[in-house]
Design a protein around this motif. Sequence first.
Motif, PDB file in Angstrom:
ATOM      1  N   ILE A 109      16.716  30.977  -6.338  1.00  0.00           N
ATOM      2  CA  ILE A 109      17.587  30.398  -5.316  1.00  0.00           C
ATOM      3  C   ILE A 109      17.852  31.466  -4.248  1.00  0.00           C
ATOM      4  O   ILE A 109      18.810  32.246  -4.360  1.00  0.00           O
ATOM      5  CB  ILE A 109      18.914  29.903  -5.922  1.00  0.00           C
ATOM      6  N   PRO A 110      17.007  31.551  -3.214  1.00  0.00           N
ATOM      7  CA  PRO A 110      17.256  32.527  -2.145  1.00  0.00           C
ATOM      8  C   PRO A 110      18.280  32.020  -1.140  1.00  0.00           C
ATOM      9  O   PRO A 110      18.300  30.838  -0.784  1.00  0.00           O
ATOM     10  CB  PRO A 110      15.875  32.675  -1.498  1.00  0.00           C
ATOM     11  N   ILE A 111      19.142  32.934  -0.696  1.00  0.00           N
ATOM     12  CA  ILE A 111      20.146  32.663   0.341  1.00  0.00           C
ATOM     13  C   ILE A 111      19.950  33.719   1.427  1.00  0.00           C
ATOM     14  O   ILE A 111      20.139  34.912   1.163  1.00  0.00           O
ATOM     15  CB  ILE A 111      21.572  32.727  -0.232  1.00  0.00           C
ATOM     16  N   THR A 112      19.577  33.313   2.626  1.00  0.00           N
ATOM     17  CA  THR A 112      19.173  34.283   3.646  1.00  0.00           C
ATOM     18  C   THR A 112      19.792  33.989   5.008  1.00  0.00           C
ATOM     19  O   THR A 112      20.230  32.874   5.294  1.00  0.00           O
ATOM     20  CB  THR A 112      17.641  34.313   3.803  1.00  0.00           C
ATOM     21  N   ALA A 177      17.492  41.467  -3.957  1.00  0.00           N
ATOM     22  CA  ALA A 177      17.245  41.344  -2.518  1.00  0.00           C
ATOM     23  C   ALA A 177      15.978  40.529  -2.265  1.00  0.00           C
ATOM     24  O   ALA A 177      15.048  40.527  -3.072  1.00  0.00           O
ATOM     25  CB  ALA A 177      17.117  42.725  -1.887  1.00  0.00           C
ATOM     26  N   VAL A 178      15.957  39.843  -1.139  1.00  0.00           N
ATOM     27  CA  VAL A 178      14.812  39.008  -0.781  1.00  0.00           C
ATOM     28  C   VAL A 178      14.610  39.054   0.727  1.00  0.00           C
ATOM     29  O   VAL A 178      15.566  39.208   1.495  1.00  0.00           O
ATOM     30  CB  VAL A 178      15.023  37.551  -1.261  1.00  0.00           C
ATOM     31  N   TRP A 203       9.266  37.777  -0.211  1.00  0.00           N
ATOM     32  CA  TRP A 203       9.070  39.007  -0.977  1.00  0.00           C
ATOM     33  C   TRP A 203      10.320  39.292  -1.800  1.00  0.00           C
ATOM     34  O   TRP A 203      11.437  39.351  -1.254  1.00  0.00           O
ATOM     35  CB  TRP A 203       8.821  40.193  -0.051  1.00  0.00           C
ATOM     36  N   ALA A 204      10.139  39.475  -3.130  1.00  0.00           N
ATOM     37  CA  ALA A 204      11.267  39.823  -4.000  1.00  0.00           C
ATOM     38  C   ALA A 204      10.743  40.340  -5.334  1.00  0.00           C
ATOM     39  O   ALA A 204       9.741  39.841  -5.855  1.00  0.00           O
ATOM     40  CB  ALA A 204      12.176  38.625  -4.232  1.00  0.00           C
TER      41      ALA A 204
END
Length: 234
Positions: A109-112, A177-178, A203-204
């Motif tokens: 679940i990325p949040i950016t 981090a992503v 990228w992660a």
Amino acid sequence: MAIALPSHAQRAGDGFLFRAPGGTWTFRGGVARPMANSDVFSLVTDQLTIDRSDFSSPTFGTSLGIRLSGRNELMFDVSYAGMKHSSEFRDWVDQNDQPIEQTTSLRRIPITVGLRHYLTAPGRAIGQFAWIPARRSLYIGAGAGTMEYKYHQVGDFVDFATLNVFHDEFVSQGWTAVAHAAAGLDLAMGSFTMVNIEARYMWATAPMGADFKDFDHMDLSGLSVTGGLTFRLF
């Protein structure tokens, strides 16, 4: 003419707006393909009936864009991708000649926060009273933030020191981090709605939890291709 154009647009619905939109809101869905290049994935795909392609999954997300200038938006984005796959050991069975079965799952679940730049203008102004949306707009974007992840295995496993079969559960979960880069296309369906198509690479990496001793960082990078609807906000 500056007054007649908006009046005609309101009457005929031919795509004119009274001012440029203040932002966009996108809802999308598609397919996410993790690269799964770290040693934990190599071990799983070697010993169990799982291939790297089995870590692919549906993905869903939403993004809010705030207009900074004619071709630039500040983007807030969240998405979800998750899979679950049943498997068994490729080369081992239990004492009753039955498969040794387990389930493997992966959630990301990325949040950016990021920037989107339109390579072609999303629209053009006519005087001070009208704005014409473009039929199609190409864009690129990039962002960074944090990602919640969970890698989970539960079921029966082989102790290769004793060859005993045992039941257990292994979890590696946390935040990391992503960063991502994206390219996409908006196709206008009307004054306020667009079809959105986007390809994104993320990228992660993340350290493995205590249940996975002596493993390198887990590779959480991957590619996603999505489609959805974008709405202009005012």
